[in-house]
Design an enzyme around this catalytic site. Sequence first.
Site, PDB file in Angstrom:
ATOM      1  N   TYR A 100      50.438   7.598  48.658  1.00  0.00           N
ATOM      2  CA  TYR A 100      50.443   7.479  49.818  1.00  0.00           C
ATOM      3  C   TYR A 100      52.101   7.013  49.785  1.00  0.00           C
ATOM      4  CZ  TYR A 100      50.515   5.493  54.266  1.00  0.00           C
ATOM      5  OH  TYR A 100      50.806   4.494  55.333  1.00  0.00           O
ATOM      6  N   GLU A 185      55.773   8.531  57.893  1.00  0.00           N
ATOM      7  CA  GLU A 185      54.987   8.603  56.136  1.00  0.00           C
ATOM      8  C   GLU A 185      54.305   9.754  55.951  1.00  0.00           C
ATOM      9  OE1 GLU A 185      50.193   5.450  57.519  1.00  0.00           O
ATOM     10  OE2 GLU A 185      50.798   7.857  57.789  1.00  0.00           O
TER      11      GLU A 185
END
Length: 370
Positions: A100, A185
């Site tokens: 992530y 993101e």
Amino acid sequence: MKLYEFMGKQIFARYGINIPAGRVAASSEEAADIAVELGEVVIKSQILSGGRGKAGGIKFASSPGESKQYADELLAGTLKGLKIEKILVEKKVRIDKELYLSITVDGTTRQPVLIASASGGIDIEDVSPEQIIKKYIDPQVGILPHFCREVSRRLGLTGELSKQAVELITKVYRIFRDYDCELVEINPLVISGEQLVAADAKINLDDEAQFRYPAGTPITEDRTALEKKAHDIGISYVELEGDIAVMANGAGITMATLDILEHFGGKARNFMDAGGGADTEATAQALEILISTKPKVILVNIFGGITRCDEVAKAFVKVKNSMGIPVPVVIRLSGTNEQEGIAIFKEIGFDSFDNIKDAAAKAVEIAKAS
Ligand code: GDP
Ligand code: MN
């Protein structure tokens, strides 16, 4: 403003970030054609919301026929209450590991922050705090190689992957700055053999910076029809679920009004900042929007600074005379030309309060009784 995944990936591609081969499609025939080129593919619903994997909006297809079938199903339906207009058809990437990575703005410390984790993917919300890497970025300094190397090390990357991670983080921060992002993101950031691949892209842009977006920046519309109508006449308007329509002048006073309603057990139907200095015409348009939502009561909270209370009152007279005001109205008026405003409201049979507490309590009482 949120961008669709495929738009985010277009930006990634401009910065040389590794993304899976693929194209966006609006029909199942196109999806099948893309699958002919790419072989095994992932069919990804394009909606302005995350969590698509868990909601069934991401499908894996091993043949063009299967791609067509999934595309037909997805394009005919909705996902998380949103209509799927487009799908992204991408070559299926082999996933060795899901990481992530994001950069966002920390509202508390008022600076950019990088968040990363070696455990990415659809369950990122459940990752324990110890597994989260969080590093603040000094915007005066930007991102330096040692910063990226530390993140890469803490992600457990070495060799070629570490080198790619350093470049990737640098590019993500460059996008974050260049596009005035609220969020960039990548989840999952995939390790596939010796490659880091951005399998997903989520970019939120700051609406207020639209005047300086780089040329060719994609734009999306996530307002409802009514929100758009209000926006076009210069009113900040957000639809909510309650039954008490609210008109106030200024974002702060509007938020406070919603809080006070909540305090008395009421629920607002909307957020409406009719603007400081709204004149009769603008206020009348704002009122017409509120009436069109058929609330049980309209609560008006005006603190006249630049806004003049009599101008606001005249707007109500105008609307009453043209289309009528078919719902009860509770008014709190205070400030510039307050007495004139109160007098005008009285002429059309509306009493006003001089404090919002009493006005809000009254509005809640009316909403509950009807
Ligand atoms: P989100 O659920 O809206 O965040 O959509 P994502 O694009 O992140 O996709 C959800 C999940 O689908 C990912 O976490 C992956 O596990 C899986 N996925 C997406 N693309 C691929 C791919 O190319 N290959 C494989 N094997 N899995 C993928
Ligand atoms: Mn994702």
